[in-house]
Design a protein around this motif. Sequence first.
Motif, short mmCIF file in Angstrom:
data_model
loop_
_atom_site.label_atom_id
_atom_site.label_comp_id
_atom_site.label_asym_id
_atom_site.label_seq_id
_atom_site.Cartn_x
_atom_site.Cartn_y
_atom_site.Cartn_z
N MET A 747 33.74 45.15 25.92
CA MET A 747 34.69 46.25 25.79
C MET A 747 35.87 45.98 26.71
O MET A 747 35.69 45.41 27.79
N PRO A 748 37.07 46.37 26.30
CA PRO A 748 38.24 46.08 27.14
C PRO A 748 38.15 46.72 28.52
O PRO A 748 38.74 46.20 29.47
N GLN A 749 37.40 47.84 28.64
CA GLN A 749 37.26 48.48 29.94
C GLN A 749 36.57 47.58 30.95
O GLN A 749 36.71 47.78 32.16
N SER A 750 35.81 46.62 30.45
CA SER A 750 35.16 45.66 31.35
C SER A 750 35.81 44.28 31.27
O SER A 750 35.99 43.61 32.28
N SER A 751 36.19 43.86 30.06
CA SER A 751 36.72 42.49 29.91
C SER A 751 38.07 42.31 30.58
O SER A 751 38.35 41.24 31.16
N LEU A 752 38.95 43.33 30.56
CA LEU A 752 40.26 43.17 31.18
C LEU A 752 40.18 43.10 32.71
O LEU A 752 40.81 42.23 33.32
N PRO A 753 39.40 43.98 33.38
CA PRO A 753 39.26 43.80 34.84
C PRO A 753 38.60 42.48 35.21
O PRO A 753 38.97 41.86 36.22
N LEU A 754 37.64 42.04 34.40
CA LEU A 754 37.01 40.74 34.69
C LEU A 754 38.04 39.62 34.60
O LEU A 754 38.06 38.70 35.43
N ALA A 755 38.89 39.69 33.58
CA ALA A 755 39.93 38.66 33.43
C ALA A 755 40.91 38.71 34.60
O ALA A 755 41.38 37.67 35.08
N ARG A 756 41.21 39.91 35.07
CA ARG A 756 42.13 40.04 36.22
C ARG A 756 41.55 39.37 37.46
O ARG A 756 42.25 38.67 38.19
N VAL A 757 40.25 39.56 37.68
CA VAL A 757 39.62 38.91 38.83
C VAL A 757 39.60 37.40 38.65
O VAL A 757 39.92 36.64 39.58
N ALA A 773 44.51 30.50 31.16
CA ALA A 773 43.47 30.61 30.13
C ALA A 773 42.74 31.94 30.22
O ALA A 773 42.41 32.55 29.18
N ALA A 774 42.50 32.40 31.43
CA ALA A 774 41.83 33.69 31.60
C ALA A 774 42.66 34.82 30.99
O ALA A 774 42.13 35.71 30.30
N PHE A 775 43.96 34.77 31.21
CA PHE A 775 44.84 35.80 30.64
C PHE A 775 44.89 35.69 29.12
O PHE A 775 44.78 36.70 28.40
N PRO A 793 47.83 46.00 35.28
CA PRO A 793 47.58 45.13 36.44
C PRO A 793 47.30 43.68 36.06
O PRO A 793 47.68 42.76 36.79
N LEU A 794 46.65 43.48 34.91
CA LEU A 794 46.38 42.11 34.46
C LEU A 794 47.68 41.41 34.09
O LEU A 794 47.92 40.25 34.49
N VAL A 795 48.54 42.08 33.34
CA VAL A 795 49.82 41.48 32.95
C VAL A 795 50.67 41.20 34.18
O VAL A 795 51.33 40.15 34.27
N ARG A 796 50.66 42.13 35.13
CA ARG A 796 51.43 41.91 36.34
C ARG A 796 50.94 40.69 37.10
O ARG A 796 51.73 39.87 37.60
N ALA A 797 49.61 40.50 37.17
CA ALA A 797 49.06 39.33 37.85
C ALA A 797 49.49 38.04 37.15
O ALA A 797 49.81 37.03 37.80
N ALA A 798 49.51 38.06 35.80
CA ALA A 798 49.93 36.87 35.06
C ALA A 798 51.41 36.57 35.29
O ALA A 798 51.80 35.41 35.47
N ALA A 799 52.24 37.62 35.31
CA ALA A 799 53.68 37.41 35.54
C ALA A 799 53.93 36.91 36.96
O ALA A 799 54.78 36.03 37.18
#
Length: 1019
Positions: A747-757, A773-775, A793-799
């Motif tokens: 679920m995105p509620q778990s997969s997106l924070p995992l990708a951010r880490v 690749a994680a992003f 927060p994930l997009v910001r980390a990638a940028a």
Amino acid sequence: MLGTVETRSVSPVFVGRAGELSVLTGALDRVGCPGSGGQGEPQALLVGGEAGVGKTRLIEEALAEARRRGAVVAVGGCVEIGADGLPFAPFSSALRTLHRLLPEELAAAALGQEDELARLLPELAPRSPRGDAGRGEDDRARLFELTARLLERIAADHVVVLVLEDLHWADASTRHLLAYLFRTLRRGRLVVVATYRSDDVHRRHPLRPFLAELDRMRTVQRIELTRFTRDEVHHQLAGILAAEPEATMVDRVFDRSDGNAFFVEELARSIADGSPCGLPDSLRDILLVRVEALPEDAQKVARIVAEGGSTVEYGLLLAVTRLSEDDLIEALRSAVGANILLATTDGDGYRFRHSLAREAVADDLLPGERPRINRRYAEALEADPALVRDDERATRLASYWYHAQVPAKALPAVLRASVEARIRHAYAEQLRLLERAMELWDAAPDDIRGGLRPLDYAEVYPACGCDPATPLRFLDLMAEATVAGRLSSERERALKIATRGRRMAVDEGDPLRAAWFAVERYRLVSALGRGDGWAELAEAQSLVRGLPPSAVHAEVLAEVVGWQRLHAPGPESLETAERAVSYARMVSEEEIELKARFILGVLMTDAGDIDGGLAEIHAARERAVRLGLPSLIGRFHVNLPAVLEGLGRSQQAVDLITEGIALTHHYGLLDSEAWILGYLAESCYSLGRWDDAVTAAEQAVRKALSPRPRGYAAVQLALLALARGDAAAAAGQLAAARAHFGTHDPMPQSSLPLARVELGIAAADGRVADARAAFADAVRDGVQPCVHRYAWPLVRAAATLEADTRGLPAAEPGRAEALDLIRRTVTTLAAAVPVWQAHETWVRAELRRATGEDTAADWAEADAAFDGVGFPREHAMVRTRRAQTLLPVDREQATALLRRAAATAQRVGDRPLAEDIALTAQSARLTLASGDSAPAIAPRQGPGLGLTPREEDVLRLVADGRSNRQIAEALYISPKTASVHVSNILAKLGVSGRGEAAALAHRLRLFPSSSGPDDRVSA
């Protein structure tokens, strides 16, 4: 020779076991017995050993010592009736003892919760004929939590030793409650000891996974009893015979018994009785020879007691044996005198001195003898129900009729027992009884089946909108068994029953019931990790389409919209939620209505109607609290803080969480409480209260019963570790989170924070390709509108990654594609509230920085966007970027911004940000601290681009313009080695020469300028 010597069956001398006894008494010391100096921490011990090895004697010695020290002792045994165990029997027995010994203390500890705790101890409160059954894991969790708190309160003022014997006979509910206590007991002077027969625990025994679970608990001490040595057998014989045994006797007994204490006792008794045939060939023969030596009536009584269960009450025994009272007492006196039977401690019944003796006698019954004895037990109990305790009557009667092989009597009795089990939240026992009822169904006469009603035996039936006046159907039993299996975590069995039930309902032309089974299959498939459950929900939706409104229809729609919000939210979800609310109202199913209203409110906030959505959510929550609906109270207090956090209202979320924790704790909803604590950690992170966030997340990991809330808490701990610059700790928490979440239902509620880490860890290690690749993996299928709080927060980390690595040759391959993916992702994200509007402004500034086009105005806009929205750490990061762009034109304002950012980084503990600020200040020769004091956190030493520590040292000297020979002299290595290091550095950085490497190091500010105090300019 031994004819004049006094003999005993049990040695008065306690033989061996000194080490094991010291472990048990040591628990008394640690728990805080008077004079021990202990700190009052609960102790848990598990004692195992084969049958007859001496577990009971060891426990008796330990309990004698406990009583001597002033402890309150309560013993409860798992009761076996045939092959059946009574639900919660050892706990009921032990609590009954505490009720007798500490009546006022137990009443005070149970105050206000008597009705619920009466499920374990009926003496606490009267119960209505049907009772308050409850229907959920939350109900059972509440009972378990109340039991734990009851014991802790009693043990606050007394040392309490709770012993639960014979776990190999324990019902599943007893095992679950004991495991819960072992996990959750945290205070009080309480010692919990459990015993089991290890030789009975074969590979498929239900106790085996329970023991494996306890092995993983560091709080549970295991004691395994081994057989006696020859010397110990010698001492045991001396005690039994009250004389020194001859060496040949010791050898014979030791060889035959193999050191088993009970075998030694029986062999000694056989020798003392002058067995004419010498030592029998087996223990069974020893036991049966002793029984056969009894008078005829005593033998009859022994056979009847053997089939009656672990313990048989005197009145019941009198009715079943059909002896006169004088003859029964004489027979009992003979059996007790021969040490075959014992009176129970309460003086109300009789049991075999050892279970091995009972098993030997029971196994010797003739094929027709066992059903006849069970029938007489059943008839006696039906004639006079008061012969046994109320809480045991239904289960025992069902067992007696079943083993009497009388289906006409057994089916109704088994169904009544299943209802009793359900009322006590003993769902595993309810499932076993319902499976037995399904086994008996075809054998029972038609008139018996025709007289059964679903309202009496199948609580889930009315939810299908069927006429309760119709006879109970086999399909109804399957529905009830499915729910019992799900609630008892017997999901495999439940799934098989639900699959068969769905197929049967379809064949019978009952789409409503088929849809009900499909929803149950969805829940079970999801819980078992067989998929996300959409196929089952889609089938249920298809089955109810076109049917009149019903509770099942409303439940299907509510489950569908709940699934859609988590997996595939869209405009149609709002319509589905509204239909679910409407249908539930039509059929007066308020609990389903409230669940659907809450989801509708969440969808409204996602769609932009924030005030209307929050009003709907709060109304549903307040109504659930007023009605006292534990499952909804838990669900609403888990999800509402998440909604508030998604709106940037972190402080409101924290305020609500305080109430949610109190309510979930009151109802014993540990998983819900763990989820809430996980969200508390997230909100505290947003507010910059990182120490509080760590505390909340760690509490969530400890409290959670299921893996998902532990996974969410682990994600929060990973993000906190990453923010504090501990990539290794973050990686460990990331692995733990992935293990908890699993892979079956992403679920995105778990997969997106995992990708951010994952992205953050890879960036910290200089693995740019892995971070990208994680992003890319996380956003490959797009980002749903309802998960913007995880996506921004994930997009910001990638940028930020792309901006930080601009100009790094090793990062150039794939850079254009990465930036394009970030830009495309940004266009799909909603920014309906100020906090995400601020993130959007920040991301756009980072993307301009990634191409070298950012200006002070870009960062001033981002700085202004964060004013008033909270998120102090993020605001400090933006201020740092703004200061860096201002340095060439306005050093005074840049210094002020850096000072404010440094203060925030220091307060929250963000080491990477503090290092970045310190490095910026040193590179610009600014003083951030007053006077001559140094920065609170020094800049990090090293670029973190995948270089080894030695390569970092070499790169620093290359950046200073040193030659290979000069590098060799400075580092005490050979010029050739220095040359090899330089070559490796050039390859890792993707640059063509030393000058380019030096320029890159200076442009990225990888190392501080080497300047003394005199070179620093005060701003």
